[in-house]
Structures are given as structure tokens and as C-alpha cells.
Design an enzyme around this catalytic site. Structure first.
Site, mmCIF file in Angstrom:
data_model
loop_
_atom_site.group_PDB
_atom_site.id
_atom_site.type_symbol
_atom_site.label_atom_id
_atom_site.label_comp_id
_atom_site.label_asym_id
_atom_site.label_seq_id
_atom_site.Cartn_x
_atom_site.Cartn_y
_atom_site.Cartn_z
ATOM 1 N N PHE A 1 13.572 4.316 10.700
ATOM 2 C CA PHE A 1 11.456 4.005 10.321
ATOM 3 C C PHE A 1 10.764 5.241 10.427
ATOM 4 O O PHE A 1 11.092 6.291 10.851
ATOM 5 C CB PHE A 1 10.855 2.635 11.063
ATOM 6 C CG PHE A 1 10.292 1.901 10.417
ATOM 7 C CD1 PHE A 1 10.448 0.957 9.926
ATOM 8 C CD2 PHE A 1 8.083 2.528 10.576
ATOM 9 C CE1 PHE A 1 8.959 0.294 9.368
ATOM 10 C CE2 PHE A 1 8.196 1.936 10.862
ATOM 11 C CZ PHE A 1 7.842 0.743 9.094
ATOM 12 N N ARG B 1 -0.047 7.034 6.924
ATOM 13 C CA ARG B 1 0.087 6.250 5.973
ATOM 14 C C ARG B 1 -0.581 7.992 5.214
ATOM 15 O O ARG B 1 0.046 8.529 4.427
ATOM 16 C CB ARG B 1 -0.882 5.740 5.083
ATOM 17 C CG ARG B 1 -0.146 4.679 4.908
ATOM 18 C CD ARG B 1 -1.061 3.131 4.291
ATOM 19 N NE ARG B 1 -1.092 1.875 4.923
ATOM 20 C CZ ARG B 1 -0.094 1.510 4.352
ATOM 21 N NH1 ARG B 1 1.455 1.696 3.443
ATOM 22 N NH2 ARG B 1 0.009 0.538 4.429
ATOM 23 N N GLU C 1 7.801 1.798 -6.534
ATOM 24 C CA GLU C 1 7.757 1.615 -4.898
ATOM 25 C C GLU C 1 8.033 2.918 -4.066
ATOM 26 O O GLU C 1 8.413 4.042 -4.695
ATOM 27 C CB GLU C 1 9.136 0.283 -5.186
ATOM 28 C CG GLU C 1 9.391 0.231 -3.519
ATOM 29 C CD GLU C 1 8.107 -0.431 -2.862
ATOM 30 O OE1 GLU C 1 6.844 0.225 -2.712
ATOM 31 O OE2 GLU C 1 7.979 -1.062 -2.552
ATOM 32 N N ASP C 2 7.477 2.853 -3.290
ATOM 33 C CA ASP C 2 7.448 4.322 -2.011
ATOM 34 C C ASP C 2 9.306 4.024 -1.657
ATOM 35 O O ASP C 2 9.862 5.092 -1.556
ATOM 36 C CB ASP C 2 6.412 3.961 -0.513
ATOM 37 C CG ASP C 2 6.388 2.197 -0.263
ATOM 38 O OD1 ASP C 2 6.842 1.308 -0.614
ATOM 39 O OD2 ASP C 2 6.031 2.527 1.119
ATOM 40 N N ILE C 3 9.558 2.594 -1.037
ATOM 41 C CA ILE C 3 11.155 2.665 -0.301
ATOM 42 C C ILE C 3 11.562 1.633 -0.508
ATOM 43 O O ILE C 3 11.181 0.505 -0.622
ATOM 44 C CB ILE C 3 10.681 3.016 1.219
ATOM 45 C CG1 ILE C 3 11.792 3.397 1.993
ATOM 46 C CG2 ILE C 3 9.731 2.112 1.577
ATOM 47 C CD1 ILE C 3 12.007 4.249 3.084
ATOM 48 N N THR D 1 11.844 -6.949 -1.009
ATOM 49 C CA THR D 1 10.617 -6.966 -2.092
ATOM 50 C C THR D 1 10.975 -6.568 -3.566
ATOM 51 O O THR D 1 10.504 -7.255 -4.666
ATOM 52 C CB THR D 1 10.593 -5.239 -1.655
ATOM 53 O OG1 THR D 1 9.799 -5.331 0.274
ATOM 54 C CG2 THR D 1 8.492 -5.318 -1.821
ATOM 55 N N LYS E 1 0.796 -1.242 -0.448
ATOM 56 C CA LYS E 1 -0.042 -0.062 -0.138
ATOM 57 C C LYS E 1 1.072 0.815 -0.259
ATOM 58 O O LYS E 1 0.706 2.223 -0.467
ATOM 59 C CB LYS E 1 -1.211 -0.140 1.255
ATOM 60 C CG LYS E 1 -1.521 -0.965 1.371
ATOM 61 C CD LYS E 1 -2.851 -1.143 2.499
ATOM 62 C CE LYS E 1 -2.469 -2.700 3.308
ATOM 63 N NZ LYS E 1 -3.626 -2.422 4.544
ATOM 64 N N ASP F 1 14.736 -0.260 1.185
ATOM 65 C CA ASP F 1 15.117 -1.208 2.258
ATOM 66 C C ASP F 1 15.847 -1.919 1.679
ATOM 67 O O ASP F 1 17.156 -1.903 1.560
ATOM 68 C CB ASP F 1 13.672 -1.104 3.465
ATOM 69 C CG ASP F 1 14.612 -1.271 5.121
ATOM 70 O OD1 ASP F 1 13.879 0.036 5.854
ATOM 71 O OD2 ASP F 1 14.907 -2.297 5.034
ATOM 72 N N ASP G 1 3.960 3.455 6.107
ATOM 73 C CA ASP G 1 2.852 3.000 7.773
ATOM 74 C C ASP G 1 3.443 2.658 8.587
ATOM 75 O O ASP G 1 4.822 1.661 8.769
ATOM 76 C CB ASP G 1 1.703 2.594 7.329
ATOM 77 C CG ASP G 1 2.063 1.243 6.951
ATOM 78 O OD1 ASP G 1 3.011 0.506 6.492
ATOM 79 O OD2 ASP G 1 1.452 -0.070 8.110
ATOM 80 N N LYS H 1 17.143 3.759 1.668
ATOM 81 C CA LYS H 1 17.604 3.923 2.776
ATOM 82 C C LYS H 1 19.070 3.195 2.056
ATOM 83 O O LYS H 1 19.187 1.361 2.818
ATOM 84 C CB LYS H 1 16.501 3.532 3.349
ATOM 85 C CG LYS H 1 16.284 4.249 4.729
ATOM 86 C CD LYS H 1 15.586 2.939 5.491
ATOM 87 C CE LYS H 1 14.091 3.121 5.567
ATOM 88 N NZ LYS H 1 13.622 1.878 6.956
#
Ligand code: IMP
Ligand code: MG
Length: 192
Positions: free
Chosen positions: A161, A174, A108-110, A116, A47, A112, A168, A140
């Protein structure tokens, strides 16, 4: 009700709405020139990338000489439990769009530890897209555990984080228009 669900995350602010907007606009320009005159599928990763995908798609719409057409779809994966990566990626929702022969951009958001995106890139390559690239809003790099190719990167985040702008903590925060470091308050512990 304690009221902490409505209260914004109190941590240090990492990027404000203007910086995020500027990063999205820059990424849109880079993507627009790379796919000029070609149809492009934006595949948002739910999400976390819900907001980023929408904003990127809208920014692309405002650029002349960008992709000839934009298609937006989503895929849903999970790997986090609270603020810890489980190290395992699970696919919860698969995209409906046929990817074979099409130019696909994972949104994609991030990034890490990278698991993923490594998982998604391998999965989607099996579907024989004409091309597959990856665009992340936040990166990151200090947390990377697997090598993963990121074609477009918005903003770098320290080893912390973060919440907001789609990211989230246990489904909270979010909707914040900025990115902040998560600070778990005593009053929230009961809810976590
Ligand atoms: P990776 O597999 O460790 O690269 O993590 C990717 C996913 O974990 C992202 O799509 C996010 O949904 C989530 N994630 C990673 N770091 C953060 C964070 O700082 N805040 C919120 N979610 C995160
Ligand atoms: Mg995500």
C-alpha cells in the site's frame, strides 16, 4: 495533538520526486504524439489523480506538436476504506464536460485490482467519446482482479500500500512529493 498528521509516512521510499517527474514527462511525450493536432479532454480521477492530472497537463503544454487544445476535468470515485478495497466503486462527482465525439483520456493515479478503471471505462464509453484511453501513473499489476486496458503506464509498484503524490491513507499523505510504502505507526493507530 500527537503531531503524526504532519509527519511524513515513514515507510520505504518507492519513487522519489525526480523519478516521478521523469515518468510524467515521458507519459506527456507519449500522449502528445498520440493526440498530435487533436483536441484532448484529460479526465482526472479524484482525489488520487489530482496532482498527476495537473502535472501531466502542464507537461503537455510544454510540448510542441502535441494536442491542439487540452481540456481538464475531473470525476470522483471511491472504492477504498483505509488500505482495503471495498470491491465496490461509487461515483461521487460526475464530470461536467460533454464527452460525446471527443477524445478522452482517463488520468488515474494507480491501477490496483482494476475495478475502478473497469467501472469508469464502461461508464464513459456509454457517453460515446470519439476515443477513450487510460493513462495511469502507477501500476500494481500483481493485484489485478479484473482485466483492464491501460494505454499509458508510468511506474510499476510492488504489492504494497503506497502513499504520496496524490495517494492517501485515510486522506493523509497525499501531499508528499514522493511515493512511499505505508507504515502504520503505533502512534497513528488511535487516529485510524
Ligand atoms: P482499484 O479499483 O483497486 O484498481 O483501485 C483504484 C483506486 O484505489 C485508486 O484510484 C486509488 O485511489 C486507490 N488505491 C489503490 N491502491 C492504492 C495504494 O496503494 N495507495 C493508495 N490508494 C490506492
Ligand atoms: Mg484513484
Amino acid at each position: 495533538m500527537s503531531g503524526c498528521v504532519e509527519r511524513p509516512a515513514a515507510g520505504r521510499r518507492l519513487y522519489g520526486p525526480d523519478e516521478i517527474e521523469a515518468a510524467v514527462a515521458r507519459l506527456a511525450r507519449e500522449v502528445a504524439s498520440a493526440y498530435s493536432g487533436q483536441p484532448l479532454v484529460l479526465l482526472g480521477v479524484l482525489k488520487g489523480a489530482l496532482y498527476f492530472t495537473v502535472d501531466l497537463a502542464r507537461a503537455l503544454a510544454g510540448i510542441a506538436d502535441g494536442p491542439s487544445e487540452i481540456f481538464v476535468d475531473y470525476i470522483c470515485v471511491v472504492s477504498y476504506a483505509g488500505s482495503e478495497s471495498t470491491g465496490q466503486v461509487r461515483l461521487l462527482l460526475d464530470e461536467a464536460t460533454v464527452l460525446e465525439g471527443r477524445h478522452v483520456l482517463i488520468v488515474e493515479d494507480i491501477a490496483d485490482n482494476g475495478l475502478t478503471l473497469a467501472y469508469l471505462q464502461a461508464l464513459l464509453l456509454e457517453r460515446r467519446p470519439a476515443s477513450l484511453r487510460t493513462c495511469v501513473l502507477f501500476d500494481k499489476p500483481s493485484r489485478r482482479r479484473v482485466r483492464v486496458l491501460l494505454d499509458y503506464i508510468g511506474l510499476t509498484v510492488p504489492n504494497t500500500f503506497a502513499v504520496g503524490y496524490g495517494l492517501d491513507y485515510q486522506e493523509r499523505y497525499r501531499n508528499l512529493p514522493y511515493l512511499a510504502e505505508l507504515e502504520i505507526q503505533e502512534s497513528q493507530r488511535e487516529l485510524t
